[in-house]
Design a protein around this motif. Structure first.
Motif, PDB file in Angstrom:
ATOM      1  N   SER A   1       0.835  -1.205   0.000  1.00 14.69           N
ATOM      2  CA  SER A   1       0.000   0.000   0.000  1.00 14.69           C
ATOM      3  C   SER A   1       0.867   1.252   0.000  1.00 14.69           C
ATOM      4  CB  SER A   1      -0.919   0.005   1.226  1.00 14.69           C
ATOM      5  OG  SER A   1      -1.817  -1.077   1.189  1.00 14.69           O
ATOM      6  N   PHE A   2       1.949   1.208   0.762  1.00 14.32           N
ATOM      7  CA  PHE A   2       2.877   2.335   0.795  1.00 14.32           C
ATOM      8  C   PHE A   2       3.449   2.593  -0.593  1.00 14.32           C
ATOM      9  CE2 PHE A   2       7.337   3.618   0.818  1.00 14.32           C
ATOM     10  CZ  PHE A   2       7.258   4.846   1.454  1.00 14.32           C
ATOM     11  N   LEU A   3       3.841   1.536  -1.299  1.00 14.30           N
ATOM     12  CA  LEU A   3       4.425   1.707  -2.627  1.00 14.30           C
ATOM     13  C   LEU A   3       3.401   2.250  -3.618  1.00 14.30           C
ATOM     14  CD1 LEU A   3       6.655  -1.488  -2.912  1.00 14.30           C
ATOM     15  CD2 LEU A   3       7.432   0.888  -2.746  1.00 14.30           C
ATOM     16  N   GLU A   4       2.149   1.820  -3.508  1.00 10.64           N
ATOM     17  CA  GLU A   4       1.110   2.363  -4.381  1.00 10.64           C
ATOM     18  C   GLU A   4       0.993   3.870  -4.194  1.00 10.64           C
ATOM     19  OE1 GLU A   4      -2.548   0.348  -3.673  1.00 10.64           O
ATOM     20  OE2 GLU A   4      -1.791  -1.610  -4.335  1.00 10.64           O
ATOM     21  N   GLU A   5       1.002   4.305  -2.944  1.00 10.68           N
ATOM     22  CA  GLU A   5       0.946   5.743  -2.646  1.00 10.68           C
ATOM     23  C   GLU A   5       2.206   6.443  -3.151  1.00 10.68           C
ATOM     24  OE1 GLU A   5      -0.323   9.442  -1.194  1.00 10.68           O
ATOM     25  OE2 GLU A   5      -1.431   7.574  -1.549  1.00 10.68           O
ATOM     26  N   PHE A   6       3.347   5.802  -2.963  1.00 11.05           N
ATOM     27  CA  PHE A   6       4.612   6.383  -3.414  1.00 11.05           C
ATOM     28  C   PHE A   6       4.591   6.631  -4.914  1.00 11.05           C
ATOM     29  CE2 PHE A   6       8.759   5.782  -5.372  1.00 11.05           C
ATOM     30  CZ  PHE A   6       9.527   6.719  -4.707  1.00 11.05           C
ATOM     31  N   TYR A   7       4.166   5.641  -5.695  1.00  7.50           N
ATOM     32  CA  TYR A   7       4.150   5.782  -7.152  1.00  7.50           C
ATOM     33  C   TYR A   7       3.198   6.894  -7.582  1.00  7.50           C
ATOM     34  CZ  TYR A   7       6.629   1.300  -7.297  1.00  7.50           C
ATOM     35  OH  TYR A   7       7.560   0.296  -7.137  1.00  7.50           O
ATOM     36  N   GLN A   8       2.069   7.003  -6.913  1.00  4.79           N
ATOM     37  CA  GLN A   8       1.107   8.072  -7.255  1.00  4.79           C
ATOM     38  C   GLN A   8       1.734   9.447  -7.003  1.00  4.79           C
ATOM     39  OE1 GLN A   8      -2.923   7.744  -5.783  1.00  4.79           O
ATOM     40  NE2 GLN A   8      -2.850   5.514  -5.820  1.00  4.79           N
ATOM     41  N   GLU A   9       2.380   9.576  -5.861  1.00  5.10           N
ATOM     42  CA  GLU A   9       2.992  10.856  -5.524  1.00  5.10           C
ATOM     43  C   GLU A   9       4.193  11.162  -6.432  1.00  5.10           C
ATOM     44  OE1 GLU A   9       3.879  11.136  -1.386  1.00  5.10           O
ATOM     45  OE2 GLU A   9       1.848  10.547  -0.763  1.00  5.10           O
ATOM     46  N   TRP A  10       4.963  10.120  -6.750  1.00  4.75           N
ATOM     47  CA  TRP A  10       6.145  10.309  -7.600  1.00  4.75           C
ATOM     48  C   TRP A  10       5.748  10.866  -8.970  1.00  4.75           C
ATOM     49  CZ3 TRP A  10      11.315   9.798  -6.537  1.00  4.75           C
ATOM     50  CH2 TRP A  10      12.191   9.815  -7.637  1.00  4.75           C
ATOM     51  N   HIS A  11       4.643  10.363  -9.488  1.00  5.71           N
ATOM     52  CA  HIS A  11       4.196  10.772 -10.822  1.00  5.71           C
ATOM     53  C   HIS A  11       3.220  11.942 -10.773  1.00  5.71           C
ATOM     54  CE1 HIS A  11       6.264   7.472 -12.794  1.00  5.71           C
ATOM     55  NE2 HIS A  11       5.735   6.635 -11.949  1.00  5.71           N
ATOM     56  N   GLY A  12       3.059  12.503  -9.582  1.00  2.56           N
ATOM     57  CA  GLY A  12       2.263  13.722  -9.464  1.00  2.56           C
ATOM     58  C   GLY A  12       0.772  13.542  -9.592  1.00  2.56           C
ATOM     59  N   LYS A  13       0.285  12.371  -9.204  1.00  4.93           N
ATOM     60  CA  LYS A  13      -1.155  12.113  -9.314  1.00  4.93           C
ATOM     61  C   LYS A  13      -1.845  12.391  -7.998  1.00  4.93           C
ATOM     62  CE  LYS A  13      -0.599   8.607 -12.893  1.00  4.93           C
ATOM     63  NZ  LYS A  13      -0.835   7.185 -13.295  1.00  4.93           N
TER      64      LYS A  13
END
Length: 216
Positions: free
Chosen positions: A204-216
């Motif tokens: 779940s943390f990684l899902e949030e990380f990827y969203q934030e990394w790509h500016g979503k």
């Protein structure tokens, strides 16, 4: 055992208190507590608790990530254990556990044939690499070694040697290259259940990380 344990804790604290890679004395304390929880959950009445707790507290005092000379450190641990008056059989079992439970050993030599005591300590150590603590320890270790946080052009790899493993990759790749592998390879029922819970948190943390990394 109480007096011996106090000396073991003091030895571990002295050796690990200056670590800044996530393998410090606080980690040893958590591993010992987790080992006790596993022991209680598994109701392993024939286990040697002295071996379990001693191995838990001392397992990183010989790690090459922590000490400059692992062979010298191992000899010092052996001398220390003899000074405590432990049985020779206990000492040899403790030394075997702390030299065979690591992921880097497993990469090159396969999963070690650990006793039940060793399996409990291994699960406890690996559980502390997962969950919220695992996320922070991963970032802490990566920062200490100058690893890139994330690079989407760098794919996770499957390590086949300790040398390659020590080279590292990215902080995020570490989740896939090691941590999730640990979660899927637990020895005990407690370890398997708790590892799954902690792994799900990390996913779940990684899902949030990827969203934030790509500016979503």
């Amino acid at each position: 055992m109480k007096e011996q344990l106090e000396q073991i804790i003091a030895f571990a604290k002295e050796r690990l208190q200056d670590d800044r890679t996530g393998h410090d004395f606080a980690h040893a304390q958590r591993v010992a507590r987790l080992a006790e929880s596993i022991l209680k959950d598994e109701d392993k009445i024939f286990c040697d608790k002295t071996i379990i707790l001693t191995s838990a507290y001392l397992h990183d005092t010989i790690d090459d990530k922590v000490v400059p000379d692992p062979e010298k450190a191992l000899q010092e641990v052996e001398d220390f254990l003899h000074s405590l008056g432990l049985q020779e059989k206990q000492i040899q079992e403790i030394l075997y556990i702390i030299t065979h439970l690591s992921f880097s050993q497993e990469i090159e030599h396969g999963k070690a044939d650990l006793s039940l005591e060793g399996q409990i300590v291994q699960d406890a150590d690996r559980l502390d690499a997962l969950g919220a603590i695992g996320v922070l320890r991963t970032a802490y270790f990566g920062g200490a070694h100058g690893d890139v946080m994330y690079d989407e052009t760098v794919e996770p790899v499957t390590y086949t040697s300790k040398k390659d493993y020590r080279k590292g990759s990215t902080v995020v790749n570490h989740f896939y290259e090691k941590l999730f592998v640990l979660a899927d390879g637990m020895n005990t029922e407690f370890g398997r259940k708790e590892a799954l819970r902690r792994k799900e948190f990390m996913e779940s943390f990684l899902e949030e990380f990827y969203q934030e990394w790509h500016g979503k």
